[in-house]
Design an enzyme around this catalytic site. Sequence first.
Site, PDB file in Angstrom:
ATOM      1  N   HIS A  65       0.826  -1.205   0.000  1.00 55.10           N
ATOM      2  CA  HIS A  65       0.000   0.000   0.000  1.00 55.10           C
ATOM      3  C   HIS A  65       0.859   1.253   0.000  1.00 55.10           C
ATOM      4  O   HIS A  65       0.502   2.259  -0.579  1.00 55.10           O
ATOM      5  CB  HIS A  65      -0.897   0.034   1.236  1.00 55.10           C
ATOM      6  CG  HIS A  65      -2.048  -0.888   1.131  1.00 55.10           C
ATOM      7  ND1 HIS A  65      -2.878  -0.918   0.039  1.00 55.10           N
ATOM      8  CD2 HIS A  65      -2.509  -1.830   1.968  1.00 55.10           C
ATOM      9  CE1 HIS A  65      -3.803  -1.820   0.215  1.00 55.10           C
ATOM     10  NE2 HIS A  65      -3.602  -2.400   1.381  1.00 55.10           N
ATOM     11  N   ASP A 113       1.506 -14.482 -19.074  1.00 58.23           N
ATOM     12  CA  ASP A 113       1.461 -15.942 -19.136  1.00 58.23           C
ATOM     13  C   ASP A 113       1.927 -16.468 -20.486  1.00 58.23           C
ATOM     14  O   ASP A 113       2.573 -17.512 -20.556  1.00 58.23           O
ATOM     15  CB  ASP A 113       0.039 -16.438 -18.843  1.00 58.23           C
ATOM     16  CG  ASP A 113      -0.170 -16.601 -17.351  1.00 58.23           C
ATOM     17  OD1 ASP A 113       0.629 -17.313 -16.723  1.00 58.23           O
ATOM     18  OD2 ASP A 113      -1.107 -15.996 -16.807  1.00 58.23           O
ATOM     19  N   CYS A 153      -3.104  -6.970 -22.698  1.00 57.13           N
ATOM     20  CA  CYS A 153      -3.215  -6.493 -21.317  1.00 57.13           C
ATOM     21  C   CYS A 153      -2.113  -7.007 -20.394  1.00 57.13           C
ATOM     22  O   CYS A 153      -2.185  -6.809 -19.191  1.00 57.13           O
ATOM     23  CB  CYS A 153      -4.589  -6.844 -20.742  1.00 57.13           C
ATOM     24  SG  CYS A 153      -4.848  -8.606 -20.582  1.00 57.13           S
TER      25      CYS A 153
HETATM   26  C1  PEP Z   1      -1.287 -12.077 -18.345  1.00 59.72           C
HETATM   27  O1  PEP Z   1      -1.067 -13.276 -18.139  1.00 59.72           O
HETATM   28  O2  PEP Z   1      -0.636 -11.386 -19.152  1.00 59.72           O
HETATM   29  C2  PEP Z   1      -2.344 -11.382 -17.607  1.00 59.72           C
HETATM   30  C3  PEP Z   1      -2.680 -10.137 -17.897  1.00 59.72           C
HETATM   31  O3  PEP Z   1      -2.940 -12.033 -16.588  1.00 59.72           O
HETATM   32  P1  PEP Z   1      -2.296 -12.242 -15.132  1.00 59.72           P
HETATM   33  O4  PEP Z   1      -1.063 -11.406 -15.041  1.00 59.72           O
HETATM   34  O5  PEP Z   1      -3.358 -11.847 -14.196  1.00 59.72           O
HETATM   35  O6  PEP Z   1      -2.014 -13.715 -15.124  1.00 59.72           O
HETATM   36 MG    MG Z   2      -2.472 -14.539 -17.061  1.00 61.07          MG
END
Ligand code: PEP
Ligand code: MG
Length: 593
Positions: free
Chosen positions: A193, A460, A507
């Site tokens: 935080h 991932d 993302c």
């Molecule tokens: C990813 O795997 O890029 C993703 C955005 O999901 P997380 O980081 O939550 O696994």
């Molecule tokens: Mg992921």
Amino acid sequence: MRQLRLKGQGVSSGIALGRVFILERKEITPVKISIADAEIEDEVRRFHDALAKSRDQLVALKERVRKEVGEEHSYIFDAQILILQDDILIQPTIEKIRGEKINVEWALQEVRHHLESLFRDIDDAYIADRGTDVGDAIGRVQINLGHQQVETMEGLDENIVLVARDLTPSQAVQIEKNRVLGFAIDTSSRTSHAIILARSLKIPAVIGLHDFYFKVRHNDRVLVDGTEGEVVLNPSPTLVREYLFKKQKYEDFQKELIRCALLPAVTLDGVSVLVQANVEAVSDIPLLSQSGAEGIGLFRTEYLMLCSAHCDPSEEEQYEAYSAVVRGVAPYTAIIRTADLGGDKLGDPGSHVRENNPILGLRAVRLCLKRKDFFKRQIRALLRAGTHGDLRIMVPMISGVGEVRQVKQIFQECSEELKSEGTHFNDAIPLGIMIEVPSAVTVADLLAQEVDFFSIGTNDLIQHTLAIDRDNDAISYLYEPMHPAILRSLREVLRAAANAGIPVSLCGEAAADPLFALIMLGLGLREFSMNPAFIPVIKRVIRSVRAEDLNDIAVQALLRPTAQEVEEYLLEKLVTRFPEAMMSMPGGFKGDV
Ligand code: PEP
Ligand code: MG
């Protein structure tokens, strides 16, 4: 006074020059006392009184922070207030008092250790850091059991740099921007935080300083460079002059970023790009507008799970939370991801079985498909929340078409149930999937026929394509977003989406790396989602390039055989074609002195 320079990790940019204020932490060391049968219920009562007192303090603190620091920071206390009401804390403590006939201080200390170790074992830095909330909340109860005053930071001097071993959330939220100029912290948790707050209050911060705390005295002069991750104790007059100049340049650059954040992300040749935010908690939403985010491209629901009893929030709780997300982000879109539990995140809420290989195990959509009731609660809540605005649903870790069809079947069941109950819901919510498993890349053309959008999860995807554990420091040098295998995979995903006419976004963390964002722009990507702190920089980069030129550069970059050569090629081309964009690269803005 000798000048001492120390390297740490810069986690909130900017430069601060001030006087040291050492923040000491009150720790309670309880002793174990056996109690008589007749004393047991008094002890339980003491526990309830201390819980109530702590709760009242937290509610008051929350109110104070809401007024003085801002609504968005006051939510930090909700997690702590919830902890104090949770059976996970209350029941075992009372059982220990009654069963072992021991004093509440000792029982509570044992429960605290147990809970903190549970959080520490979770392989997700963000969630593991929430263990600090648990420790902080219970620490408050322990202090209240001893009738001591909870520490406050009232009466702090002005122009201080806080030096601490660690900062608890209660301490962090009491920090007032006009008094505290910088943070120098010994521990190195990037998602605490304190760090989140330092960033949003724009207070320069350096963490991971190991034993700086023991090297300083109150009132020493200290310089904090949150951009470079450096702390200088007793800086020489020459160095101070250099830094003041750098500080001025940095502040001018920040002003430009703030201006850029609110401008549209359009390239010099008129190509519009959508830049959205990754969000983990409802409380982060009020901050989005100032970052320039145009909606939420990834709302992770795991934190919501964590904040509920047994990681299994009711449909109603979820409905409230998702509705708040959708309303909070209107008129923009909110893409909410279904539970990504298991693997590197929280485990299966219904099982205690340990897996040998959890990253490849029963996680994310696989877990949801197995625990259908749990999944249906979430889907029903989402379908209902979809009546409040532009909500889209996204499913993580899809490995093939079979899973998508099973998910759709469950959506169908939920819709039919809601319809027959006469419950209001949105039956036209777009359904998307994350592309983060190599098999999903290979069959992206088939998947694109089944869903309304793709969102690429590079965190991932890189891990699974390159067979590199994303959390293993020993091999982190091999975790290369620019690896030709990754770039080719992404090119194929973009092609499949374009052929099917569905939108695709990115993302993963890589979206926030300006160099990576540019090559993706060159490959034709037009939607990004990232941590809101990086949005102004990425918008600035986008606004200083021509998409058409990037296209040629990306095509050539993809012919390079190694990540290093791809990067070198990109840098060489960009430096000459878009020097303005280079200012925003990591290390590009040095405010050189
Ligand atoms: C990813 O795997 O890029 C993703 C955005 O999901 P997380 O980081 O939550 O696994
Ligand atoms: Mg992921």
